[in-house]
Design an enzyme around this catalytic site. Structure first.
Site, PDB file in Angstrom:
ATOM      1  N   PHE A  28       0.931  -1.103   0.009  1.00  0.00           N
ATOM      2  CA  PHE A  28      -0.173   0.028  -0.003  1.00  0.00           C
ATOM      3  C   PHE A  28       0.798   1.224   0.070  1.00  0.00           C
ATOM      4  CE2 PHE A  28      -2.500   3.536   1.472  1.00  0.00           C
ATOM      5  CZ  PHE A  28      -3.489   3.390   0.908  1.00  0.00           C
ATOM      6  N   ASP A  30       9.328   3.106   1.569  1.00  0.00           N
ATOM      7  CA  ASP A  30       7.963   3.981   1.981  1.00  0.00           C
ATOM      8  C   ASP A  30       7.865   3.681   3.482  1.00  0.00           C
ATOM      9  OD1 ASP A  30       5.471   4.807   2.698  1.00  0.00           O
ATOM     10  OD2 ASP A  30       4.582   3.845   0.794  1.00  0.00           O
ATOM     11  N   LYS A  58       1.904  10.452   8.247  1.00  0.00           N
ATOM     12  CA  LYS A  58       1.311   9.925   9.465  1.00  0.00           C
ATOM     13  C   LYS A  58       1.848  10.667  10.620  1.00  0.00           C
ATOM     14  CE  LYS A  58      -0.823   5.850   7.436  1.00  0.00           C
ATOM     15  NZ  LYS A  58      -2.083   5.691   7.859  1.00  0.00           N
ATOM     16  N   THR A  80       1.886  24.281  -4.734  1.00  0.00           N
ATOM     17  CA  THR A  80       1.548  25.565  -4.168  1.00  0.00           C
ATOM     18  C   THR A  80       2.247  25.593  -2.628  1.00  0.00           C
ATOM     19  OG1 THR A  80      -0.422  26.009  -5.282  1.00  0.00           O
ATOM     20  CG2 THR A  80      -0.155  27.326  -3.265  1.00  0.00           C
TER      21      THR A  80
END
Lengths: 500, 500
Positions: free
Chosen positions: A217, A326, A357, A381
């Site tokens: 994931f 990751d 997280k 941005t």
């Protein structure tokens, strides 16, 4: 009511002694060398089944605005503290899921309340800058004292982003840019590159790929989603890329009892990885990068050995692919080290490490050569949010001051040992207890039993989450101590006894 | 120094009368029916050229951590106020770029300082929830009083997200899900759908497409990026999807003087849109949705007429494509209406409207039928940030209380008339002045002259941004008044006079 209580907490937090006890709260003092006290409740306290009436009303109200199928219940965050999440019906639950593993040091930690009530920080809260063009004066220092103070080995550069998906998306882009410049032998695109990319065509938009693993994931935006393979509901109906997907080792637990079998399984997967890299190169879609979680989390808490990761890292080097670890769910201390990849014991563990997280801001670290060669290639941005860097810097202070990684290691041992015991006691229900630190999981005999156990545990005051097909994952905050483990084990035992 | 000043601002903001004047600050009181006063500086004040010494030092320091090629200068956000951005060298600039159009009511607005110093809001700042599963008690009400109070016509549903890219990515997913269910005739995926999607293959990951326009900018994550076509630097080296790209009308300005020519150009583009929809359907990659900005911003402030958008919306309906209006840059009031698409005068302007920037939170509104049919399909850990909803609710209060949309219309007229005058005065440099409200732009004869003008204006205390190949875009905050327009026009005139 709620607001009066938070005012009280606020007032308390501003007093010199931050660690005052309050009615209904536990005041724990230990003789340890550093402060190890805690602003926390005594234990769960349940008034209704969950969701209670008020949660149900609010769910109905929200249902007119959004899909509410995933709503568990509504929370009273003002009243929540430490390891305890309080709901709108006055139920107080020991939280071992922590907002999908994203609350680092518990609810309403006094240090964070104090930080956010400091008038010096007000302007950071109300003036969100475009960090890529007009950063605040303290930005380099804040990065240094927060993210860089916990940088993975070999990485002195970090890019902040707003969330986990954006972090991985931009990490992939960094790998693609790096790979193409390597293919070119320089960083000057051809006219054809420049014109073709404007209309999504090769060579400007090249047919490169990212190799990922079954069960992985990495997020839900379209680049990440092409590397996510944990549940169909995430991917169904969304167009994707033809990228290689390798098997992730299916190990037997406890790992130390099956080292020979597990080594074989890992060797099989590594062989497949190399085959896929070759095959996709032949297909004309070379693998620019390999992305992997140190522990597959959403996919079911699947572990692999340090040897596996070392070999994989070598395969990446051998074939000229970037290696992206990751750590969105594993990072931040739950495994007993700040980064799960530290358990591999490598000086050069990765080219890119992404996070979000528990780090409260998204982003990724990278080696110098993975930095995009020109401005505006990795850009948006906001590029993060300095108010989250503020929080993170303070969270890291607390982790150090309260020796929370040691605490995690200690609580993690109690947790896994407790799970082993329960597994021996309920062999028909439980299996495959596994974990690192408090980043633990256990399998339930089937999905229906898992659902029933999760709901019953919740009604008894313990909040847990599932992962994979039939696992329960444990994701407590770093302030989850021995005695919280025992509160959990007692309740879990009661629930299991009812299922026996 | 900086912190003492912000403490003073903080103290002021807590006093009953929020609108006190302070040394060096302008106290403006008008006889308008509602409060129209402002905490702002008198005008620009420049001490060094920009970037000054301190900015250069900090840029060097940050250069060890990140690519700093896009950094303009470092800011002192504590000292910045209203329309004025103060840098770390003590320069105070009239900000007409506002952090890439993302500051709604100026810097350190007293209402926002007051809000963020209210202890009742502390818990929202330190306990970020996983909104999709455990929302706070006030979440439905906060959505109602913030985002839903400005919902586009026909849309009662809104999904928050962390940033503009995530908003568009998830809006695309919503369109794909909706389209596939429409194709199926029901929402029950086949076993083949479920298994094939896990490995990125059809039919589970279908070959659907999104139709976008040349010059468009919809973000930089891989789904969004496949619909972005404004500059090569955004797209180069990143794999993409083979999706249809239609021409965006190239209109002549002022629009009212070229209505016949412009109508022809728009008709040409609309014809091409229909051709592409048919062609991609024949290719087996049907168009699930059309995405468009009401004014192409990053791509060069390209306008189209309400008629064009009405026809496009009809084409979408006719061919069964969802119609997604991306208001990330145009939304929030700069055009004189809260949403730029309101200028089209349609009861049913779109199926999805996405936002971010001035709204302070990302997200998208959608019609009921565009809601994903199951939970966890549109989902991530945070799904927005309630602390941003708090800020937005207060921003909307200020917009209403201070009649800021009327102010924008007024200032916008002064701005565009001033640009017309300058354009007449400097025909060799300026052309194509255009705009709606203060969302204005003007073209410069060439890119090099544009760069030179932007830097000279900055050294004289006016901060502007470019867009497209050779345009300057004006993106002031909503508190940009007539007299700010005149300060700008005077300085811009000086700069142009030097270039003549």
């Amino acid at each position: 009511m709620a607001s009066s209580l938070i005012s009280r907490q606020f007032a308390l937090s501003l007093q010199k002694n931050l660690w005052l006890s309050a009615p209904g709260c536990r005041y724990v003092s230990k003789a340890a060398p550093k402060t190890q006290v805690e602003f926390d409740y005594d234990g769960p306290s349940m008034k209704t089944s969950v969701p209670g009436t008020r949660s149900q009303e609010l769910t109905k109200q929200l249902g007119d605005i959004q899909n509410v199928g995933a709503i568990n219940f509504f929370c009273n965050y003002d009243e929540s503290r430490g390891n305890y999440l309080v709901d709108v019906d006055g139920n107080r639950m020991l939280d071992i899921y922590t907002q999908i593993s994203s609350i680092p040091i518990g609810y309403n930690h006094p240090a964070l309340l104090k930080l956010m009530s400091n008038p010096n920080n007000l302007s950071t809260l109300v003036n969100r800058p475009a960090l890529g063009i007009l950063p605040p004066e303290n930005f380099p220092n804040k990065l240094t004292e927060s993210l860089l103070s916990v940088a993975p080995s070999g990485m002195g550069r970090v890019q902040t982003m707003a969330c986990g998906s954006c972090s991985n998306e931009n990490a992939y882009k960094a790998m693609f840019i790096w790979y193409r410049n390597k293919e070119r032998g320089h960083n000057i695109p051809s006219d054809e590159d420049l014109s073709s990319c404007m209309v999504n065509q090769v060579p400007g938009c090249p047919e490169l790929s990212i190799l990922s693993f079954m069960g992985a994931f990495h997020g839900r935006t379209m680049g990440c989603l092409a590397t996510t393979h944990s549940k169909a509901i995430h991917k169904l109906d969304v167009p994707s890329f033809d990228w290689p997907i390798a098997p992730f080792p299916k190990l037997q637990y406890p790992l130390e009892e099956f080292s020979r079998e597990n080594a074989q399984e890992e060797a099989r997967c590594l062989e497949e990885v190399e085959d896929l890299i070759v095959k996709w190169r032949q297909k004309g879609k070379p693998v620019a990068g390999i992305v992997i979680e140190p522990i597959q989390a959403e996919g079911g808490d699947n572990h692999a050995s340090p040897d596996f990761f070392r070999s994989l890292r070598n395969i990446a080097c051998k074939h000229g692919c970037a290696f992206h670890v990751d750590e969105v769910q594993t990072g931040g201390g739950n495994t007993g080290k700040f980064w799960a990849h530290e358990h591999w014991g490598m000086d050069d563990p990765a080219d890119i490490v992404s996070f979000s997280k528990k780090l409260l801001t998204g982003g990724y670290y990278h080696k110098d050569e993975l930095q995009a060669d020109k401005p505006y290639r990795i850009f948006n941005t906001w590029m993060g949010d300095p108010s989250k860097n503020l929080l993170l810097a303070e969270v890291l202070n607390v982790i150090r001051k309260e020796n929370l990684l040691e605490e995690v290691t200690r609580s993690g041992k109690a947790l896994i040992n407790g799970l082993y015991e329960l597994q021996a006691q309920y062999p028909g229900i439980l299996s495959r207890a596994r974990g690192q630190g408090t980043f633990c999981a256990i399998d339930i005999c089937d999905d229906a039993t898992r659902s029933s156990i999760l709901l019953k545990a919740r009604d008894k005051g313990v909040l847990l989450g599932g992962c994979g097909d039939r696992s329960i994952r444990f994701r407590p905050a770093l302030v989850f101590k021995d005695y919280h483990v025992h509160i959990f084990l007692n309740i879990f035992n009661e629930v299991l006894a009812q299922h026996k």
